[in-house]
Structure formats: structure tokens, C-alpha cells
Design an enzyme around this catalytic site. Structure first.
Site, PDB file in Angstrom:
ATOM      1  N   GLU A   1      62.973 -36.684   0.749  1.00 10.97           N
ATOM      2  CA  GLU A   1      63.846 -37.834   0.979  1.00 10.97           C
ATOM      3  C   GLU A   1      63.026 -39.038   1.445  1.00 10.97           C
ATOM      4  OE1 GLU A   1      66.522 -37.255   4.298  1.00 10.97           O
ATOM      5  OE2 GLU A   1      67.986 -38.603   3.393  1.00 10.97           O
TER       6      GLU A   1
ATOM      7  N   ASP B   1      69.029 -41.378  -0.315  1.00 14.42           N
ATOM      8  CA  ASP B   1      70.037 -41.568   0.731  1.00 14.42           C
ATOM      9  C   ASP B   1      70.364 -43.067   0.774  1.00 14.42           C
ATOM     10  OD1 ASP B   1      71.166 -42.167   3.306  1.00 14.42           O
ATOM     11  OD2 ASP B   1      70.302 -40.358   4.158  1.00 14.42           O
TER      12      ASP B   1
ATOM     13  N   GLU C   1      76.392 -37.817   4.709  1.00 15.64           N
ATOM     14  CA  GLU C   1      75.593 -37.669   5.931  1.00 15.64           C
ATOM     15  C   GLU C   1      75.751 -38.976   6.696  1.00 15.64           C
ATOM     16  OE1 GLU C   1      71.087 -36.290   6.867  1.00 15.64           O
ATOM     17  OE2 GLU C   1      71.343 -38.275   5.996  1.00 15.64           O
TER      18      GLU C   1
END
Ligand code: LER
Ligand code: MN
Length: 269
Positions: free
Chosen positions: A152, A185, A246
Site C-alpha cells: 500500500e 487507498d 477503512e
């Protein structure tokens, strides 16, 4: 694209692990909100009863698309780039120890902050070499069990190792493993990417997993990101994976998870 949300299997300092606490209660809540999956943050597989986990997730018809590993850094300080070789080795072994559980659930192993930060006395180039070697070793070990690893890109305020998708793509080239890709993300992308949709397009089939939070890290719809455009771009890459929430548990985990799924379902359908 299916929707999941993050649940930590143990207490954690990481604030955006949306759900924490009792597993049975939380999995029931997540399923009742309409999620098809739960992303599990697991600090150490040794602390988890996988039979029990499988029983409860199956009872609620929940898939486990991904396993987060960053708490080994957050709570124990393990990292691929620590100056102490014993700590680097322990981080590699910890990631390898996730492989059987990930294989069992068909889950991706997330490489977040277990990559570490560049510590005093360590050069950026040295840290990048250690990172690449650790990823090569872990990808090779996971390949044998058909498990994929997703690194990530994380914003500059948390680490200087791989902040952007461009740096993530460079690392994919260096690692050179088919089962190694990226987790994007939207919270980090909003800070680091010149243009979120272009960055998504540039990673295409190497996007293995996707986290959503809005610009303020609240649930999607609570900030100023254009999720219609972002998710349309993701879809046009041919992405068939999960969209995993998230975000901060604000005003509380259940409300945030509910608002998120309502908002995303409207966009996706
Ligand atoms: C974990 O998925 C993440 O997004 C990071 O902010 C963890 O520090
Ligand atoms: Mn994330």
C-alpha cells in the site's frame, strides 16, 4: 465489485481500523449492514484461532478478502527496514506466518507499515534495498500457496518508503513477482497523487485491493472526494476485487459503516 470493511481482531492503536472489539458481535453487525466481506487486521497469526474465525465468518456469509498486518509495526515495532537484522528477519517471518491463514480464506496479505520507516543512521537507498529483498522473499514464499501480496502506498506523514503509486509501480518492477501488486487507498491518494483517476489507470491490473475513506478519513460521502469518478475509473481498469472501507469510526463504527455502504451502493448500482 464487492464491499468489505476493516475489523481488527485485537485491540490496536491504529485509529482507522473501523471496527475493534468482540469478533462475534462485530461480524454480526457488519453482515447485517449488508457487507459481503470483512478485512481482518491481524497483528500475529499465533494469537488467532482460525477454526473459530472460519466458523463465525461462514455463519455470517462473510468472505475475508484481505488481511492487514501493520499492527506488527504499530504495536511491536517489526519492520522490513529496521537497522537491526534480527528485527528485519522477524518481520519477514511474521509475514510468512500469515500465508496459511491467507490461503485458507483466499485473502490477500497487505504490506502496509510493516515496511517500516527510514530510521536514523539508515539511508533511503539501503532501506529500499532491504524492502525489495524482503518483498521478494515473502512473495516467493506466498506464491507456493497461491497467495498474493499487496503493498500500500502510504502518505508522507507516516513513512518515506513508497508514498505514491508511481513509486509502487517502480517497486513492482524491482520485486519482479507476479503475485506482488498494490493496494490503493483513497485517503493516501488524496494526499500524494497529482490526479487520483490517472493514478488508478496507471496501475490497472496490478491493483490487488482497494481501501476507501474520504478526504478527512471519515466514511465515503463525508468529505470532498469524487467517488463516482474514482470508482468509475477503477471499474474501467477491469478491477474485479473488493472495495474495503477503512475509515475512522466516527461518529461511531456502526453509523460510519452504514453511511458508507449506503453511499457506495448508490454509486455502484
Ligand atoms: C493501512 O491500510 C493504512 O492505510 C495506513 O494508514 C496504516 O498506517
Ligand atoms: Mn489503508
Amino acid at each position: 465489485m464487492k464491499l468489505s470493511v476493516v475489523l481488527s481482531t485485537q485491540s490496536a492503536q491504529f485509529q482507522a481500523a473501523t471496527f475493534k472489539g468482540d469478533l462475534e458481535t462485530n461480524l454480526a453487525r457488519i453482515a447485517s449492514l449488508g457487507y459481503q466481506g470483512v478485512e481482518l487486521a491481524i497483528r500475529d497469526p499465533k494469537l488467532v484461532n482460525y477454526d473459530e474465525l472460519e466458523r463465525i465468518t461462514k455463519a455470517h456469509n462473510l468472505s475475508v478478502p484481505a488481511i492487514g498486518t501493520g499492527q506488527a509495526w504499530g504495536e511491536e515495532g517489526l519492520s522490513f527496514t529496521d537497522p537491526d537484522p534480527a528485527v528485519r528477519q522477524a518481520a519477514i517471518e511474521r509475514i510468512k506466518s500469515h500465508i496459511p491463514g491467507a490461503a485458507r480464506f483466499g485473502a490477500i496479505i497487505i504490506i502496509g507499515l510493516i515496511r517500516g520507516i527510514v530510521k536514523p543512521g539508515v539511508g533511503q537507498a539501503q532501506a529500499e534495498t532491504w524492502l525489495c529483498e524482503a518483498l521478494q522473499e515473502c512473495s516467493r514464499a506466498a506464491q507456493a500457496d497461491g497467495v498474493r501480496l499487496a503493498l500500500e502506498p502510504i502518505n508522507r506523514y507516516e513513512t518515506t518508503l513508497v508514498n505514491s503509486t508511481a513509486q509502487g509501480r517502480d517497486l513492482i518492477e524491482k520485486v519482479g513477482a507476479e503475485n506482488f501488486g498494490l493496494l490503493l487507498d483513497t485517503f493516501h491518494m488524496n494526499i500524494e497523487e497529482p490526479q487520483i483517476e490517472d493514478s488508478i489507470a496507471s496501475c490497472a491490473e496490478r491493483i490487488f485491493h482497494f481501501h476507501v475513506a474520504d478526504s478527512n478519513r471519515w466514511y465515503p460521502g463525508a468529505g470532498h472526494l469524487d467517488f463516482s469518478s474514482i470508482l468509475a475509473e477503477l471499474s474501467s481498469t477491469g478491477y474485479q476485487g473488493w472495495i474495503s472501507g477503512e475509515f475512522l469510526p466516527l461518529p461511531d463504527a456502526e453509523t460510519a459503516a452504514q453511511k458508507s455502504i449506503e453511499y457506495l451502493m448508490e454509486i455502484l448500482h
